[in-house]
Scaffold this active site. Structure first.
Site, short mmCIF file in Angstrom:
data_model
loop_
_atom_site.label_atom_id
_atom_site.label_comp_id
_atom_site.label_asym_id
_atom_site.label_seq_id
_atom_site.Cartn_x
_atom_site.Cartn_y
_atom_site.Cartn_z
CB SER A 100 54.66 -1.96 114.42
OG SER A 100 54.84 -3.32 114.09
CE1 TYR B 146 59.59 -0.93 112.99
CE2 TYR B 146 58.43 -2.90 113.69
CZ TYR B 146 58.45 -1.71 113.02
OH TYR B 146 57.32 -1.28 112.36
#
Length: 351
Positions: A226, A239
């Site tokens: 990501s 995250y």
């Protein structure tokens, strides 16, 4: 070692002996099938190699005593990934479903792995009907070691090996320090970080066997990371921390696995604003971020979306085709490993 474990070690070797470039599949069966070779656990390599030197048929079936029956079949090489065997985790929906279809459309035999077994069964059936290439659905919990081990074993016994592993399964639980619970923090870490280690640990076992029998053979581990693995993410630290760790694992795995011809790279997508991770009306990130106050001026989900689109120089969210192009590049090039490839529309730039 039981007979299934033995079969999972033998199948990748049979595949590469029969077709050194990997353009073959091997299917294992415990039920008796008609064979042209009967051998045992001590002499199967020599016997099968000798048989292959004399055989021109596109398939061979053999029986190895105390192990089982193997059917080895050459595959066509008319598409870029013909003959390749791939696993995509988290492939019932979102990026994973699109990645699985992309690989299938390019000729790969794809194993779709997900907790949502009904979802991957439906996806696999659709892909097989659409592209005429066998697929295989597997219910997998990537944070559970036994489940991961079974995923790899089932893949090898069904298709004969593994060439491409896409570590896509992920989860997000956003929140401030005050809001984040240890339970949610641990959940994100187990799926987004620890599971990557578990998957690579077991996915590389058949890849290493294949390299042993074909010295020029190369394989790919691809982590779908990501942009949050490249820069911090406000009130989304669980995250981001796991994804930062994923980049560290990618680089470290790349160093360890290079001698085996296994390339390890990460794709770092920008925000897939149209995907379920963001747009789910109950647990999507638009809703989570609205409640967490990540965009202080936002009053609605639409306000949150507009704010995130405005962050991107190219003015839109990441799309599946953007990620698929990056994956194709990573597989096709043979001289890059340990890299994190941004696909962010310019929102995150490396320096």
């Amino acid at each position: 070692m039981n007979h299934l474990q033995q079969a999972a070690e033998i199948a990748p070797a049979l595949r590469m002996i029969y077709a050194p470039h990997g353009n073959a599949t091997v299917q294992f069966s415990e039920n008796k099938v008609e064979t042209i070779l009967h051998t045992d656990k001590t002499s199967w390599k020599k016997d099968f190699t000798a048989l292959c030197a004399k055989q021109t048929a596109d398939s061979i079936s053999l029986h190895i005593e105390e192990v089982g029956y193997f059917t080895v079949e050459r595959t066509a090489a008319d598409l870029p990934l013909s003959g390749k065997i791939a696993i995509v985790t988290g492939s019932a929906q979102g990026f994973g479903a699109h990645i699985a279809e992309h690989l299938c459309s390019r000729g790969a035999r794809v194993v779709l792995a997900d907790m949502n077994y009904d979802g991957v069964c439906q996806r696999a059936e659709h892909l097989t009907k659409t592209y005429g290439i066998p697929t295989f659905p597997v219910q997998t919990n990537v944070s559970d070691e036994r489940s991961v081990c079974e995923m790899i074993q089932k893949t090898v016994l069904f298709f004969g090996g593994l060439d491409i592993f896409v570590n896509n399964a992920g989860i997000v639980r956003a929140g401030s320090l005050e809001e984040m619970t240890l339970e949610n923090f641990s959940l994100v870490t187990s799926v987004d970080y620890t599971a990557y280690f578990l998957c690579v640990k077991y996915a590389t076992e058949p890849m290493k066997i294949q390299r042993l029998y074909a010295p020029d053979y190369m394989a790919d581990i691809i982590e779908i990371n990501s942009k949050s693995g490249l820069e911090g993410s406000n009130k989304n630290f669980a995250y981001a921390g796991a994804k930062f760790g994923g980049i560290g694992l990618t680089q470290s795995f790349a160093l360890e696995l290079a001698p085996y011809g296994i390339k390890v790279n990460a794709v770092c997508p920008g925000n897939f604003l149209d995907g379920p991770l963001w747009s789910d009306p109950d647990r999507g990130l638009f809703v989570q971020y609205l409640h967490a106050g990540k965009i202080p001026e936002a009053k609605t989900v639409a306000d949150v979306r507009a704010a995130y689109e405005a962050k991107v120089p190219l003015g839109r969210g990441c799309r599946p085709e953007d990620v698929n192009r990056a994956i194709s590049y990573i597989i096709e090039q043979k001289y890059e490993t340990g890299q994190a490839l941004p696909v962010t529309g310019g929102q995150t730039m490396l320096n």
